[in-house]
Design an enzyme around this catalytic site. Structure first.
Site, PDB file in Angstrom:
ATOM      1  N   MET A   1       3.329  34.390  41.809  1.00 26.24           N
ATOM      2  CA  MET A   1       3.317  34.456  40.346  1.00 26.24           C
ATOM      3  C   MET A   1       2.785  35.808  39.896  1.00 26.24           C
ATOM      4  SD  MET A   1       2.494  31.231  37.942  1.00 26.24           S
ATOM      5  CE  MET A   1       1.603  30.156  38.994  1.00 26.24           C
ATOM      6  N   CYS A   2       2.639  36.014  38.661  1.00 24.82           N
ATOM      7  CA  CYS A   2       2.097  37.172  37.980  1.00 24.82           C
ATOM      8  C   CYS A   2       2.501  36.971  36.529  1.00 24.82           C
ATOM      9  CB  CYS A   2       2.695  38.511  38.429  1.00 24.82           C
ATOM     10  SG  CYS A   2       1.976  39.164  39.963  1.00 24.82           S
ATOM     11  N   GLY A   3       1.800  37.628  35.625  1.00 26.41           N
ATOM     12  CA  GLY A   3       2.190  37.543  34.222  1.00 26.41           C
ATOM     13  C   GLY A   3       2.471  38.916  33.666  1.00 26.41           C
TER      14      GLY A   3
ATOM     15  N   ARG B   1      -1.427  32.858  35.263  1.00 25.38           N
ATOM     16  CA  ARG B   1      -0.369  33.416  36.101  1.00 25.38           C
ATOM     17  C   ARG B   1      -0.885  34.531  37.003  1.00 25.38           C
ATOM     18  NH1 ARG B   1       4.717  31.741  34.809  1.00 25.38           N
ATOM     19  NH2 ARG B   1       5.449  33.279  36.299  1.00 25.38           N
TER      20      ARG B   1
END
Lengths: 298, 225
Positions: free
Chosen positions: A1-3, A32
């Site tokens: 994930m990551c935002g 995230r």
């Protein structure tokens, strides 16, 4: 994930609150990416041609040295604004090369985060709220900015592994996803003399874009060629002097949502990140198409 | 009607409150305010009740739904109605990726567009999309009906089993082992009923039917290594 979050203002009256809006968007994306956070913010430099944003693990000593001696070494006035582990050095454009050479000698531990007329990049390990507070992001004004919250998958949780990555003057890249051919691409780019400092996949993506542009591609062409040369998952948002661009890989499993009104264009990994923006309920909201390059600029 | 405001009470409280309702409840109508893109709203319901969500939501709205009727006055994030068993979910706006994924039953109506992988691995759910669907829709779909009143993206019905796919507009490309098939009366009847139930004004005769060529999922010794 990551935002990922991004905000591009069309309405100049919102410029003083850009930092505050981006900070709120970034904090919403904490789940995230709680490992590290970073932000690139674009604002005109007053009384200088160029801004050089640098980071140090030993800011008291190293930024002290820069304040005391950089101006004398390059024989030109500089202003140094220290924000926690980062410093924004404003100077005359013709002295930039000299200044970078001087910095490398004066304090070799200092890393360059960004160079440009408008861009400043701040990034550190920690929760997005803490990182934004350390650099007083919410007090910053600007025309546009992008931010990233990181959940590390491909390399260590370090400042240099955090996003955004600089890809050239006034340009930067943030990434959600993971590149699977970054090791072979890193070797290829290194053979071409490209400097890559970490084991991070996104840094290779950023270096690839820089390399393509050095070879004569426009940013748009370089992003198009990502679709051919990069293997893996990516939603990229790139910051430019005048705006930002978005490209997703053809599979497009990394989320992306955009909103546009008369006042702004906004990007978020999730709609949650956009809900506090002005008049969002009347915005045009859509998902950017896979394998398609988008740009918004002033 | 019962009103639940997600700004003053938590998501967990909302779902717990909805789960407490029994089939003879006199609290059969719910309005959920301020969803603000939150995830997992009204998941795991297993009682016939009406839930109206007043705004756009995040991931997994109405996941695993049984019997309940959920309406969203807005758009939904990825995975709406994931693994739905029965009941209905109606989305007034658009849906993000993998809408209705692995759904076993019930009806999912999306009045706007659905993004990529709509109906991936569907196992009996009916999905009606008034607009377009993105790439890889109905990937490995096993059973049920996917109705697309607009256009379908690349690789529709890749590795399809026995789901029926109906598309009114264009299909950018068909996936492996998906082919156009004859629309017989039995299919027109199924489609007409689904269009009527979902409130679409489209006519069944305007659609084309796609299904499995059945070459990929039968064991073929020539494909073995």
């Amino acid at each position: 994930m990551c935002g990922i979050v991004g905000l591009f203002l069309k309405d100049q009256s919102l410029m003083p609150s850009l930092g505050e809006m981006l900070t709120n968007m970034l904090i919403t994306m904490t789940e995230r990416g709680p490992d590290s956070a970073g932000i690139a913010i674009y604002d005109s430099a007053s009384n200088a041609d160029l801004k050089l944003t640098v980071q140090s693990d030993n800011p008291e000593v190293e930024f002290g040295l820069i304040k005391d001696s950089l101006s004398a070494i390059i024989e030109s006035s500089v202003s140094v604004e220290i924000k926690d582990t980062h410093a924004v050095i404003k100077l005359s454009g013709e002295k930039m090369i000299l200044a970078r050479q001087a910095l490398a000698k004066l304090c070799p531990g200092v890393r360059v985060m960004s160079v440009g007329e408008k861009v400043e990049i701040f990034k550190e390990v920690g929760l997005p709220r803490e990182v934004a507070d350390r650099f007083l992001i919410s007090k910053m004004s600007g025309s546009h900015g992008i931010g990233h919250t990181r959940m590390a998958t491909e390399s260590a949780v370090t400042t240099m592994g955090a996003h955004p990555f600089s890809t050239g003057q006034d340009q930067c890249l943030v990434h959600n996803g993971s590149l699977s051919n970054h090791n072979s691409l890193r070797r290829k780019l290194k053979r071409q003399g490209v400097l890559i400092e970490t084991e991070n996949d996104t840094e290779v993506g950023a270096a690839y874009l820089s390399y393509k542009m050095q070879q004569g591609s426009t940013l748009e062409e370089a992003l198009e060629s990502c679709l051919k040369d990069l293997d893996g998952f990516f939603t990229f948002v790139v910051g430019t002097k005048d705006g930002f661009g978005v490209v997703r890989d053809p599979i497009a499993c990394k989320p992306a949502i955009m909103a546009e009104t008369d006042q702004y264009v906004a990007f978020g990994s999730e709609y949650r990140a956009l809900v506090d923006l002005p008049k969002i309920e009347n915005a045009k909201v859509w998902e950017p198409e896979p394998a398609t390059v988008y740009f918004w600029s002033h | 009607m019962q009103v639940f405001d997600l700004e003053s009470n938590s998501l967990r409280e909302l779902n717990a409150t909805l789960h407490e309702q029994k089939s003879n409840t006199n609290k059969g109508k719910w309005e959920v305010q301020n969803p603000r893109g939150r995830h997992a709203i009204a998941v795991g319901l297993d009682t016939a009740m009406d839930v109206r969500v007043m705004g756009s939501t995040g991931y997994y709205l109405g996941g695993m739904n049984q019997k309940a009727h959920i309406t969203v006055d807005g758009s939904v994030g990825p995975g709406v109605a994931e693994n739905m068993m029965s009941g209905t979910i109606t989305v007034e706006g658009d849906a993000s990726q993998y809408a209705g994924a692995t759904g076993h039953g019930g009806l999912l109506v999306i009045k706007g567009n659905a993004s990529s992988r709509c109906g991936i691995s569907m196992k009996g759910i009916d999905i009606v999309v008034f607009g377009d669907v993105g790439h890889m829709s109905a990937f490995m779909a096993q059973s049920g009906n996917l109705v697309v009143c607009g256009d379908a993206g690349e690789a529709l019905g890749d590795s399809l089993y026995e789901a029926r796919l109906f598309v009114r507009g264009s299909v950018k490309s068909l996936g492996a082992d998906c082919m156009e098939k004859e629309m017989r009366k039995e299919h027109l009847d199924i489609l007409s009923k689904l269009l009527k139930t979902s409130g679409s004004k489209a006519k069944a005769e305007e659609f084309r039917r796609y299904g499995s060529a059945r070459k990929l999922y039968n064991f073929n010794i020539d494909n073995a290594y």
